[in-house]
Motif scaffolding. Structure first.
Motif, PDB file in Angstrom:
ATOM      1  N   MET A  36       0.834  -1.203   0.000  1.00 48.46           N
ATOM      2  CA  MET A  36       0.000   0.000   0.000  1.00 48.46           C
ATOM      3  C   MET A  36       0.870   1.255   0.000  1.00 48.46           C
ATOM      4  O   MET A  36       0.782   2.099   0.897  1.00 48.46           O
ATOM      5  CB  MET A  36      -0.944  -0.010   1.213  1.00 48.46           C
ATOM      6  N   ASN A  37       1.705   1.357  -0.984  1.00 51.57           N
ATOM      7  CA  ASN A  37       2.621   2.494  -1.106  1.00 51.57           C
ATOM      8  C   ASN A  37       3.190   2.455  -2.525  1.00 51.57           C
ATOM      9  O   ASN A  37       2.775   1.636  -3.341  1.00 51.57           O
ATOM     10  CB  ASN A  37       3.743   2.373  -0.066  1.00 51.57           C
ATOM     11  N   HIS A  38       4.131   3.340  -2.806  1.00 47.40           N
ATOM     12  CA  HIS A  38       4.815   3.313  -4.111  1.00 47.40           C
ATOM     13  C   HIS A  38       6.305   3.103  -3.901  1.00 47.40           C
ATOM     14  O   HIS A  38       7.138   3.760  -4.522  1.00 47.40           O
ATOM     15  CB  HIS A  38       4.553   4.620  -4.872  1.00 47.40           C
ATOM     16  N   SER A  39       6.634   2.157  -3.061  1.00 52.72           N
ATOM     17  CA  SER A  39       8.022   1.840  -2.764  1.00 52.72           C
ATOM     18  C   SER A  39       8.628   1.022  -3.911  1.00 52.72           C
ATOM     19  O   SER A  39       7.906   0.532  -4.791  1.00 52.72           O
ATOM     20  CB  SER A  39       8.082   1.020  -1.474  1.00 52.72           C
ATOM     21  N   PRO A  40       9.954   0.863  -3.905  1.00 48.72           N
ATOM     22  CA  PRO A  40      10.575  -0.023  -4.905  1.00 48.72           C
ATOM     23  C   PRO A  40       9.985  -1.432  -4.881  1.00 48.72           C
ATOM     24  O   PRO A  40       9.851  -2.072  -5.932  1.00 48.72           O
ATOM     25  CB  PRO A  40      12.055  -0.024  -4.485  1.00 48.72           C
ATOM     26  N   ALA A  41       9.602  -1.904  -3.702  1.00 54.22           N
ATOM     27  CA  ALA A  41       8.975  -3.228  -3.597  1.00 54.22           C
ATOM     28  C   ALA A  41       7.643  -3.260  -4.340  1.00 54.22           C
ATOM     29  O   ALA A  41       7.297  -4.247  -4.996  1.00 54.22           O
ATOM     30  CB  ALA A  41       8.772  -3.599  -2.127  1.00 54.22           C
ATOM     31  N   PHE A  42       6.888  -2.144  -4.255  1.00 49.07           N
ATOM     32  CA  PHE A  42       5.619  -2.052  -4.991  1.00 49.07           C
ATOM     33  C   PHE A  42       5.856  -2.150  -6.494  1.00 49.07           C
ATOM     34  O   PHE A  42       5.187  -2.918  -7.197  1.00 49.07           O
ATOM     35  CB  PHE A  42       4.912  -0.736  -4.646  1.00 49.07           C
ATOM     36  N   TRP A  43       6.810  -1.382  -6.992  1.00 49.38           N
ATOM     37  CA  TRP A  43       7.068  -1.392  -8.441  1.00 49.38           C
ATOM     38  C   TRP A  43       7.582  -2.741  -8.904  1.00 49.38           C
ATOM     39  O   TRP A  43       7.349  -3.148 -10.052  1.00 49.38           O
ATOM     40  CB  TRP A  43       8.036  -0.273  -8.814  1.00 49.38           C
ATOM     41  N   ALA A  44       8.272  -3.458  -8.013  1.00 49.48           N
ATOM     42  CA  ALA A  44       8.724  -4.810  -8.354  1.00 49.48           C
ATOM     43  C   ALA A  44       7.527  -5.733  -8.564  1.00 49.48           C
ATOM     44  O   ALA A  44       7.537  -6.582  -9.451  1.00 49.48           O
ATOM     45  CB  ALA A  44       9.639  -5.346  -7.262  1.00 49.48           C
ATOM     46  N   VAL A  45       6.483  -5.554  -7.746  1.00 47.49           N
ATOM     47  CA  VAL A  45       5.265  -6.358  -7.908  1.00 47.49           C
ATOM     48  C   VAL A  45       4.581  -6.007  -9.228  1.00 47.49           C
ATOM     49  O   VAL A  45       4.152  -6.887  -9.979  1.00 47.49           O
ATOM     50  CB  VAL A  45       4.304  -6.129  -6.717  1.00 47.49           C
ATOM     51  N   VAL A  46       4.489  -4.708  -9.536  1.00 50.04           N
ATOM     52  CA  VAL A  46       3.878  -4.282 -10.798  1.00 50.04           C
ATOM     53  C   VAL A  46       4.621  -4.894 -11.974  1.00 50.04           C
ATOM     54  O   VAL A  46       4.018  -5.399 -12.930  1.00 50.04           O
ATOM     55  CB  VAL A  46       3.883  -2.741 -10.919  1.00 50.04           C
ATOM     56  N   GLU A  47       5.942  -4.891 -11.895  1.00 50.74           N
ATOM     57  CA  GLU A  47       6.737  -5.424 -12.998  1.00 50.74           C
ATOM     58  C   GLU A  47       6.520  -6.920 -13.172  1.00 50.74           C
ATOM     59  O   GLU A  47       6.477  -7.430 -14.298  1.00 50.74           O
ATOM     60  CB  GLU A  47       8.221  -5.123 -12.754  1.00 50.74           C
ATOM     61  N   ARG A  48       6.334  -7.625 -12.053  1.00 47.01           N
ATOM     62  CA  ARG A  48       6.095  -9.064 -12.133  1.00 47.01           C
ATOM     63  C   ARG A  48       4.729  -9.346 -12.762  1.00 47.01           C
ATOM     64  O   ARG A  48       4.559 -10.295 -13.521  1.00 47.01           O
ATOM     65  CB  ARG A  48       6.180  -9.672 -10.720  1.00 47.01           C
ATOM     66  N   LEU A  49       3.736  -8.495 -12.436  1.00 41.90           N
ATOM     67  CA  LEU A  49       2.378  -8.714 -12.941  1.00 41.90           C
ATOM     68  C   LEU A  49       2.230  -8.250 -14.387  1.00 41.90           C
ATOM     69  O   LEU A  49       1.534  -8.896 -15.191  1.00 41.90           O
ATOM     70  CB  LEU A  49       1.379  -7.944 -12.073  1.00 41.90           C
TER      71      LEU A  49
END
Ligand SMILES: [Zn+2]
Length: 74
Positions: A36-49
């Protein structure tokens, strides 16, 4: 309210978005279930999806359709 008006405008802009942008928006929302943020971990999830999210993200920015601007700072 201003928020309701902005939400309506946002929806109209998304209707005009290319299909890949809509896929990106869906991936973005799903990724927020994990981060629930826009951290590097978030963008990593977006990239995987979705894959490389930079082009659709730029499209949204160029067309003034920021994602959930009322719920997040980003
Ligand atoms: Zn987001």
């Amino acid at each position: 309210s201003c928020t309701a008006d902005g939400g309506l405008m946002y929806s109209w802009r998304l209707i005009l978005a290319p299909p890949e942008v809509l896929d990106y928006v869906a991936a973005h929302e799903v990724a927020h279930l994990a981060q629930m943020n826009h951290s590097p971990a978030f963008w990593a999830v977006v990239e995987r999806l979705y894959g490389d999210w930079r082009a659709p993200r730029a499209w949204l920015r160029d067309n003034g359709a920021g994602l959930h601007r009322y719920r997040f700072d980003g």
